[in-house]
Design a protein around this motif. Sequence first.
Motif, PDB file in Angstrom:
ATOM      1  N   PRO A  42       9.686  -1.109 -12.114  1.00  0.00           N
ATOM      2  CA  PRO A  42       8.670  -0.474 -11.269  1.00  0.00           C
ATOM      3  C   PRO A  42       7.642  -1.487 -10.771  1.00  0.00           C
ATOM      4  O   PRO A  42       7.371  -2.497 -11.440  1.00  0.00           O
ATOM      5  CB  PRO A  42       8.030   0.560 -12.197  1.00  0.00           C
ATOM      6  N   PRO A  43       7.046  -1.241  -9.613  1.00  0.00           N
ATOM      7  CA  PRO A  43       6.124  -2.213  -9.014  1.00  0.00           C
ATOM      8  C   PRO A  43       4.930  -2.576  -9.884  1.00  0.00           C
ATOM      9  O   PRO A  43       4.521  -3.737  -9.922  1.00  0.00           O
ATOM     10  CB  PRO A  43       5.667  -1.505  -7.728  1.00  0.00           C
ATOM     11  N   GLN A  82       0.836  -1.196   0.000  1.00  0.00           N
ATOM     12  CA  GLN A  82       0.000   0.000   0.000  1.00  0.00           C
ATOM     13  C   GLN A  82       0.874   1.250   0.000  1.00  0.00           C
ATOM     14  O   GLN A  82       0.593   2.222  -0.718  1.00  0.00           O
ATOM     15  CB  GLN A  82      -0.908  -0.009   1.231  1.00  0.00           C
ATOM     16  N   ASP A  83       1.949   1.242   0.768  1.00  0.00           N
ATOM     17  CA  ASP A  83       2.868   2.390   0.799  1.00  0.00           C
ATOM     18  C   ASP A  83       3.540   2.590  -0.552  1.00  0.00           C
ATOM     19  O   ASP A  83       3.660   3.709  -1.050  1.00  0.00           O
ATOM     20  CB  ASP A  83       3.927   2.192   1.885  1.00  0.00           C
ATOM     21  N   ILE A  84       3.991   1.496  -1.156  1.00  0.00           N
ATOM     22  CA  ILE A  84       4.691   1.575  -2.433  1.00  0.00           C
ATOM     23  C   ILE A  84       3.772   2.103  -3.534  1.00  0.00           C
ATOM     24  O   ILE A  84       4.198   2.863  -4.407  1.00  0.00           O
ATOM     25  CB  ILE A  84       5.274   0.196  -2.802  1.00  0.00           C
ATOM     26  N   GLU A 121       1.605  -7.422  -7.262  1.00  0.00           N
ATOM     27  CA  GLU A 121       2.528  -7.528  -6.119  1.00  0.00           C
ATOM     28  C   GLU A 121       3.395  -8.773  -6.205  1.00  0.00           C
ATOM     29  O   GLU A 121       4.606  -8.720  -5.993  1.00  0.00           O
ATOM     30  CB  GLU A 121       1.736  -7.541  -4.813  1.00  0.00           C
ATOM     31  N   SER A 122       2.799  -9.910  -6.520  1.00  0.00           N
ATOM     32  CA  SER A 122       3.545 -11.163  -6.560  1.00  0.00           C
ATOM     33  C   SER A 122       4.632 -11.135  -7.625  1.00  0.00           C
ATOM     34  O   SER A 122       5.777 -11.550  -7.379  1.00  0.00           O
ATOM     35  CB  SER A 122       2.587 -12.333  -6.831  1.00  0.00           C
ATOM     36  N   ALA A 123       4.311 -10.622  -8.814  1.00  0.00           N
ATOM     37  CA  ALA A 123       5.283 -10.564  -9.903  1.00  0.00           C
ATOM     38  C   ALA A 123       6.422  -9.605  -9.554  1.00  0.00           C
ATOM     39  O   ALA A 123       7.590  -9.902  -9.817  1.00  0.00           O
ATOM     40  CB  ALA A 123       4.602 -10.132 -11.195  1.00  0.00           C
ATOM     41  N   TRP A 124       6.082  -8.470  -8.952  1.00  0.00           N
ATOM     42  CA  TRP A 124       7.136  -7.518  -8.589  1.00  0.00           C
ATOM     43  C   TRP A 124       8.032  -8.092  -7.500  1.00  0.00           C
ATOM     44  O   TRP A 124       9.252  -7.939  -7.543  1.00  0.00           O
ATOM     45  CB  TRP A 124       6.531  -6.202  -8.094  1.00  0.00           C
ATOM     46  N   ARG A 125       7.452  -8.797  -6.544  1.00  0.00           N
ATOM     47  CA  ARG A 125       8.244  -9.391  -5.467  1.00  0.00           C
ATOM     48  C   ARG A 125       9.242 -10.395  -6.035  1.00  0.00           C
ATOM     49  O   ARG A 125      10.387 -10.467  -5.593  1.00  0.00           O
ATOM     50  CB  ARG A 125       7.330 -10.049  -4.432  1.00  0.00           C
TER      51      ARG A 125
END
Length: 235
Positions: free
Chosen positions: A146-147, A31-33, A151-155
């Motif tokens: 970039p994110p 959420q912050d990102i 979320e899962s792919a960026w992680r």
Amino acid sequence: MNTQRKYGRTWHYPFSPGTTSDDRINADYWQDIQAISTLVHTEKLDGENNCLNRYGVFARSHAAPTESAWTHNIRQRWQLLKHDLGDLELFGENMYAVHSIEYHRLEQDFYLFAVRCKDMWLSQEEVKFYAALFDFPCVPEIIIDPPGNNESAWRQRFLAQTDSPGAFAPFDVHTGTPCTMEGIVSRNADAFPVDAFAHNVFKYVRKNHVKTTQHWKRHWRRARMMWEFQPGEKA
């Protein structure tokens, strides 16, 4: 200026394996990102967090200016620039002493990673500006896409970078073998208020990273620069 304001505690990503019982985890990191337009990632170096402001050179606690032997070099540098700092506080990794990692490709013994001015953490571009102005290198940046919205792919893209040795050829001091970088620190590329630190800076620390205790100070040794190593030499 309050000289007692130390560098804020950086909260861990929830997928950071190198946490301990007293570390804080930002479970709401995604959420912050999502509220940050540009995220910058830098290599977390295994040194001592030092702050240079017009009052002196401070170690992590900021209780009083440090006088340790391993800050001798940076305290000499401070003498040359102290009258030009004004309200600026320069934060960097002091690499003069070996901690849990010995680096074989260090070119400097102090790497800037943040600049605070009054109640604001300055932007990454301003950090680079003041680094150049005061002739300091910055900690190495790491390129991560970039994110986006997944979320899962960026992680997974993020974690793929954590197995890298980083920029300075790290060796584990206990085994004498090459190791991965200590971790990654992510920050909002824009300036942000001091009070919003926990929502704008995040870190990942590798699994089983040995945290240096107070005992290292009894038998500390100077970190060698890259030209001091012989070809093929182990830590």
